[in-house]
Design an enzyme around this catalytic site. Structure first.
Site, short mmCIF file in Angstrom:
data_model
loop_
_atom_site.label_atom_id
_atom_site.label_comp_id
_atom_site.label_asym_id
_atom_site.label_seq_id
_atom_site.Cartn_x
_atom_site.Cartn_y
_atom_site.Cartn_z
N HIS A 280 0.88 -1.20 0.00
CA HIS A 280 0.00 0.00 0.00
C HIS A 280 0.90 1.23 0.00
CE1 HIS A 280 -3.81 2.23 1.38
NE2 HIS A 280 -2.88 3.16 1.22
N HIS B 60 1.60 5.38 -1.71
CA HIS B 60 1.24 6.55 -2.52
C HIS B 60 2.52 7.12 -3.13
CE1 HIS B 60 -2.86 6.67 -0.92
NE2 HIS B 60 -2.30 6.21 0.18
N HIS C 281 -4.71 -0.51 5.79
CA HIS C 281 -4.25 0.25 6.97
C HIS C 281 -5.21 0.13 8.15
CE1 HIS C 281 -6.89 3.03 4.91
NE2 HIS C 281 -5.97 3.51 4.11
C1 NCD Z 1 -3.42 9.12 2.01
C2 NCD Z 1 -2.91 10.14 0.99
O1 NCD Z 1 -2.36 11.18 1.40
O2 NCD Z 1 -3.05 9.91 -0.22
N1 NCD Z 1 -3.46 9.73 3.30
C3 NCD Z 1 -3.47 9.09 4.48
O3 NCD Z 1 -3.64 9.74 5.51
N2 NCD Z 1 -3.32 7.78 4.58
C4 NCD Z 1 -4.73 8.59 1.58
C5 NCD Z 1 -5.18 7.39 2.33
O4 NCD Z 1 -4.64 6.28 2.17
O5 NCD Z 1 -6.11 7.52 3.13
ZN ZN Z 2 -3.23 5.12 1.62
#
Ligand code: NCD
Ligand code: ZN
Length: 342
Positions: free
Chosen positions: A13, A15, A174
């Site tokens: 997972h 980003h 998560h």
């Molecule tokens: C994530 C993001 O910034 O893209 N932020 C987070 O707090 N985890 C998005 C997500 O997974 O919820």
């Molecule tokens: Zn995320």
């Protein structure tokens, strides 16, 4: 120096963002992980196989010379996703999952699903071709307490969804609560990822001596009993629980703001953070399977064949890192950590 050598892990997972931001953060992930499930919450989101292919090409082009990394792509589910797109995703082997964001639940989720029943035909298709559904498991109802949003999502949406599609393979992403751990344990075709911040910190970290925006992520940190339940799950040796950092970079000024963004950046030192968490309960022997075996098993992929080594040595996490034309603040910036990838 005491060392710990593991099969190279993957991040289930992550980003990565896009453009200069992606170019800034990708090398950190590539240094530690061989593969990552890449989240599709760009602006605009990655909704189709065509968009996922283009995003994948941009990631591949940004991998530092001489290094290897495989981005595993996801599609962003919307009210209008068609079942045909799922079949196309299955054909295109680089798409590994579909991501469900309740509209408005988190960063760049405005295009998410407004009503889960709108996706019934898509879920049917996913169940049929065994395409995993990755869930951001929080309700968005402003009347629900911030700290109860995961628990209420499970009761209100996940239990009925599971009953309607018993064979749909799902990952509750998560996880942050003991209720989520119990639900995952009790439910077939259901796994979960766990972040380093939810293993290491409880909600007090958000308020330690003042408001701490760099500890704010979604789902939000919970109380200590939940952290203990997560650490128990991660170190239990149960293959339903595997590594997903949810490393989510934001520029410093997006976090240190009157209305700050959600997300913690951990790609710099993810394995060190997990090692610290596992060591805290004398479970370093369980780290390799959590980080390197159970994720590939869930996704039906081979384990990586090379290895990484962590050394037991103390270093200071930097105050900030370059992030395109600005900077970002890593998780636990400025503080000491007792493991280092060598
Ligand atoms: C994530 C993001 O910034 O893209 N932020 C987070 O707090 N985890 C998005 C997500 O997974 O919820
Ligand atoms: Zn995320």
């Amino acid at each position: 120096m005491e060392t710990l050598t593991l099969t190279r892990p993957d991040d289930w997972h992550l980003h990565l963002r896009d453009g200069a931001a992606m170019q800034a953060v990708l090398p950190h992930t590539v240094r530690q992980f061989a593969r990552a499930i890449v989240m599709p919450n760009l602006r605009p989101p990655v909704r189709t196989v065509v968009e996922a292919a283009a995003y994948r090409d941009r990631i591949l082009a940004a991998i530092p010379a001489g290094q290897e990394f495989e981005p595993l792509m996801t599609l962003y589910l919307t009210d209008n996703t068609r079942p045909e797109e799922i079949l196309a995703a299955k054909e295109a082997e680089f798409v590994k999952a579909v991501k469900y964001y309740p509209a408005g639940a988190t960063t760049n989720s405005d295009a998410g699903v407004t009503e889960i029943s709108k996706c019934d035909r898509v879920f049917e298709a996913m169940q049929q071709v065994s395409m995993p559904l990755l869930l951001h498991g929080e309700v968005t109802d402003p009347g629900v307490d911030m700290f109860d949003r995961e628990k209420v999502f499970i009761e209100k949406y996940l239990i009925p969804l599971r009953e309607q599609f018993p064979l749909l393979r799902m990952v509750l992403e998560h996880v942050t609560t003991s209720e989520a751990v119990e639900f995952v344990l009790a439910t077939d075709n259901m796994a979960a990822t766990i972040t380093p911040q939810h293993l290491l910190f409880n909600r007090n970290s958000l308020f330690l001596g003042g408001l701490r925006p760099h500890y704010y992520c979604l789902p939000i940190l919970k109380r200590e009993t939940h952290r203990e339940a997560l650490l128990g799950a991660a170190t239990s040796g149960n293959p339903k629980f595997f590594l997903g950092t949810d490393s989510a970079p934001h520029p410093r000024n997006g976090k240190e703001s009157a209305c700050g963004c959600a997300g913690c950046f951990s790609a710099l030192h993810a394995m060190e953070l997990y090692a610290e968490a596992f060591e805290s309960v004398n479970a370093l022997d369980k780290l390799e399977a959590f980080a390197s075996f159970y994720g590939p098993a869930f996704y039906g992929l081979p384990r990586n064949s090379d290895r990484i080594t962590l050394g037991k040595t103390t270093w200071r996490i930097p105050d900030e890192l370059p992030f395109g034309d600005t900077e970002l603040v890593p998780l636990r910036a400025g503080e000491a950590i007792g493991w280092k990838m060598v």
